[in-house]
Design a protein around this motif. Structure first.
Motif, PDB file in Angstrom:
ATOM      1  N   ASP A  41       0.817  -1.210   0.000  1.00 57.79           N
ATOM      2  CA  ASP A  41       0.000   0.000   0.000  1.00 57.79           C
ATOM      3  C   ASP A  41       0.851   1.261   0.000  1.00 57.79           C
ATOM      4  O   ASP A  41       0.395   2.321  -0.425  1.00 57.79           O
ATOM      5  N   PHE A  42       2.087   1.145   0.493  1.00 58.91           N
ATOM      6  CA  PHE A  42       2.933   2.329   0.621  1.00 58.91           C
ATOM      7  C   PHE A  42       3.923   2.476  -0.525  1.00 58.91           C
ATOM      8  O   PHE A  42       4.714   3.413  -0.545  1.00 58.91           O
ATOM      9  N   GLU A  43       3.910   1.569  -1.494  1.00 56.44           N
ATOM     10  CA  GLU A  43       4.785   1.698  -2.649  1.00 56.44           C
ATOM     11  C   GLU A  43       4.387   2.926  -3.458  1.00 56.44           C
ATOM     12  O   GLU A  43       3.225   3.123  -3.806  1.00 56.44           O
ATOM     13  N   GLY A  44       5.362   3.775  -3.756  1.00 55.16           N
ATOM     14  CA  GLY A  44       5.086   4.986  -4.512  1.00 55.16           C
ATOM     15  C   GLY A  44       4.269   6.003  -3.746  1.00 55.16           C
ATOM     16  O   GLY A  44       3.620   6.869  -4.345  1.00 55.16           O
ATOM     17  N   PHE A  45       4.311   5.930  -2.412  1.00 58.38           N
ATOM     18  CA  PHE A  45       3.490   6.815  -1.589  1.00 58.38           C
ATOM     19  C   PHE A  45       3.881   8.269  -1.812  1.00 58.38           C
ATOM     20  O   PHE A  45       5.060   8.636  -1.801  1.00 58.38           O
ATOM     21  N   GLU A  46       2.857   9.127  -2.009  1.00 57.22           N
ATOM     22  CA  GLU A  46       3.079  10.549  -2.230  1.00 57.22           C
ATOM     23  C   GLU A  46       2.444  11.364  -1.109  1.00 57.22           C
ATOM     24  O   GLU A  46       1.301  11.139  -0.739  1.00 57.22           O
ATOM     25  N   ASN A  47       3.224  12.309  -0.569  1.00 58.98           N
ATOM     26  CA  ASN A  47       2.694  13.266   0.382  1.00 58.98           C
ATOM     27  C   ASN A  47       2.057  14.419  -0.389  1.00 58.98           C
ATOM     28  O   ASN A  47       2.631  14.915  -1.356  1.00 58.98           O
ATOM     29  N   ILE A  48       0.869  14.837   0.011  1.00 62.45           N
ATOM     30  CA  ILE A  48       0.197  15.959  -0.639  1.00 62.45           C
ATOM     31  C   ILE A  48      -0.125  17.007   0.419  1.00 62.45           C
ATOM     32  O   ILE A  48      -0.855  16.743   1.374  1.00 62.45           O
ATOM     33  N   LEU A  49       0.453  18.200   0.248  1.00 65.89           N
ATOM     34  CA  LEU A  49       0.268  19.301   1.183  1.00 65.89           C
ATOM     35  C   LEU A  49      -0.362  20.492   0.471  1.00 65.89           C
ATOM     36  O   LEU A  49      -0.241  20.645  -0.744  1.00 65.89           O
ATOM     37  N   THR A  50      -1.034  21.330   1.207  1.00 68.52           N
ATOM     38  CA  THR A  50      -1.537  22.592   0.669  1.00 68.52           C
ATOM     39  C   THR A  50      -0.708  23.732   1.227  1.00 68.52           C
ATOM     40  O   THR A  50      -0.187  23.652   2.356  1.00 68.52           O
ATOM     41  N   GLY A  51      -0.539  24.790   0.441  1.00 72.17           N
ATOM     42  CA  GLY A  51       0.272  25.917   0.885  1.00 72.17           C
ATOM     43  C   GLY A  51      -0.027  27.173   0.102  1.00 72.17           C
ATOM     44  O   GLY A  51      -0.916  27.200  -0.753  1.00 72.17           O
ATOM     45  N   ASN A  52       0.729  28.221   0.397  1.00 76.73           N
ATOM     46  CA  ASN A  52       0.589  29.507  -0.275  1.00 76.73           C
ATOM     47  C   ASN A  52       1.942  29.978  -0.787  1.00 76.73           C
ATOM     48  O   ASN A  52       2.977  29.794  -0.110  1.00 76.73           O
ATOM     49  N   ILE A  53       1.934  30.587  -1.961  1.00 78.62           N
ATOM     50  CA  ILE A  53       3.157  31.121  -2.539  1.00 78.62           C
ATOM     51  C   ILE A  53       3.605  32.345  -1.748  1.00 78.62           C
ATOM     52  O   ILE A  53       2.838  33.289  -1.550  1.00 78.62           O
ATOM     53  N   ILE A  54       4.859  32.318  -1.269  1.00 77.12           N
ATOM     54  CA  ILE A  54       5.434  33.462  -0.574  1.00 77.12           C
ATOM     55  C   ILE A  54       6.104  34.395  -1.571  1.00 77.12           C
ATOM     56  O   ILE A  54       5.927  35.612  -1.536  1.00 77.12           O
ATOM     57  N   SER A  55       6.874  33.810  -2.499  1.00 72.78           N
ATOM     58  CA  SER A  55       7.537  34.630  -3.510  1.00 72.78           C
ATOM     59  C   SER A  55       7.903  33.781  -4.720  1.00 72.78           C
ATOM     60  O   SER A  55       8.108  32.572  -4.619  1.00 72.78           O
TER      61      SER A  55
END
Length: 365
Positions: free
Chosen positions: A235-249
């Motif tokens: 289940d963890f093969e190729g596991f991708e972390n997905i985060l949300t954020g904001n552009i600082i610069s």
């Protein structure tokens, strides 16, 4: 599981020549993922809920209204179940444009219209597509049109069969944003099947785990690291972390600085604007762990973190690292070897540094 109101309740038993489904559950108002490997019964369960497959025994209710009961012989027809369904292959009609495809589904629904068409178009951002030919759409655009067609029937719940499986990372994160918008702004509960754990974690509120036709657990998505026994190493093969954020610069060297979970990430990207909301995708195997801060290295990111859990699988080790000290629910999963775990002498609660190349962070608008 969450404490929201239960929308869907079921218990099904269905026997085939070489497979049996035996499970029950309660799904609420959020986004529920039915997760498991191929052959675990995900599609069979979804088809029993929709009415494409008749269980041998069991019951089904939606919003307290009984739709199926093997004891009383009740079995509501598909068009009377108040459900929307998006097939894995989408089933769009190439001889119709986008607008006609969306309106087609309403012809076969007995649901009272309760979602204004303009709200659907606005939520899925498909106004520029309405007169387009289906054959000229991208994969992500076709997914949104299929969602709009299902929503046009004003369903009380939306069922999705592997909606992200045929999309690349960029399109997946875009569609995830739309799914969350449908759930939040149109107040439509969603049940979605998937075999990708990273996708499930990125879009769902709870995970209903199937193995060989049996439900082995139903947990809040944030509890994934707490119940490793529910998941296999595959289940963890190729596991991708997905985060949300904001552009600082946006920098002149085609790099961008992004803030996420009170941390700053440097990634490769151009044509972004300050304060723009973005999604970050980072493969668990592209992150290195250091026990001391690294300064004179080519990688642009050295991010202080804390190990919250170490999970050993059959083939490797997953290290869950807390980013924001004030929020234990958001973390990065890092995949390392058993040898690395031993040599670094890593322990839960230990302060570490996550080393990530800028080019290893995919940024999606």
């Amino acid at each position: 599981m969450t404490n929201s109101k239960n929308i869907l309740e079921f218990e099904f038993s269905k026997k085939f020549d070489n497979f049996s489904l035996n499970c029950k559950g309660k799904f609420d108002t959020g986004i529920t993922a039915i997760f498991g490997p191929s052959g675990s019964g995900k599609s069979t369960l979804l088809n029993c809920i929709m009415g494409f497959t008749n269980p041998d025994t069991g019951y089904l209710s939606l919003n307290g209204i009984e739709l199926y009961n093997s004891e009383t012989k009740l079995n509501q027809k598909l068009e009377n179940r108040n459900m929307g369904y998006v097939f894995q292959d989408l089933m769009l009609f190439p001889n119709m444009n986008v607008e006609k495809n969306i309106n087609y589904g309403q012809k076969f629904s007995n649901n009272p219209s309760r979602i204004p068409t303009e709200n659907i178009i606005q939520t899925l951002k498909i106004s520029p597509l309405m007169k387009r030919d289906i054959r000229n759409l991208s994969g992500g655009e076709m997914q949104r049109v299929a969602l709009a067609r299902a929503l046009k029937t004003s369903p009380r719940i939306l069922l999705l069969d592997e909606p992200l499986s045929a999309l690349d990372a960029n399109l997946r994160t875009t569609l995830i944003t739309y799914l969350k918008s449908v759930n939040k702004y149109l107040s439509i509960p969603i049940v979605c099947i998937s075999h990708s754990l990273s996708d499930v974690i990125s879009f769902s509120d709870s995970i209903y785990v199937l193995r060989e036709g049996q439900n082995i657990g139903h947990i809040n998505t944030i509890q994934t690291q707490t119940y490793p026994q529910l998941f296999s190493s595959n289940d963890f093969e190729g596991f991708e972390n997905i985060l949300t954020g904001n552009i600082i610069s946006q920098n002149s060297d085609s790099s961008v600085i992004i803030e996420s979970n009170n941390k700053q990430f440097v990634a490769v990207g151009s044509e972004f604007k300050e304060d723009q909301k973005v999604t970050l995708v980072i493969n668990a195997s592209d992150i290195l762990i250091a026990t001391e801060n690294q300064i004179n290295i080519s990688a642009r990111n050295s991010i202080e973190s804390k190990i919250v859990k170490i999970q050993e699988t059959h083939s490797n080790v997953l290290v869950y690292c807390q980013l924001d000290k004030n929020n234990s629910e958001n973390y990065l999963a890092v995949q390392i070897t058993f040898d690395a775990l031993k040599k670094l002498n890593l322990l839960e609660g230990q302060k570490i540094y996550l080393i990530i190349k800028a080019s290893s962070i995919l940024v999606n608008k």
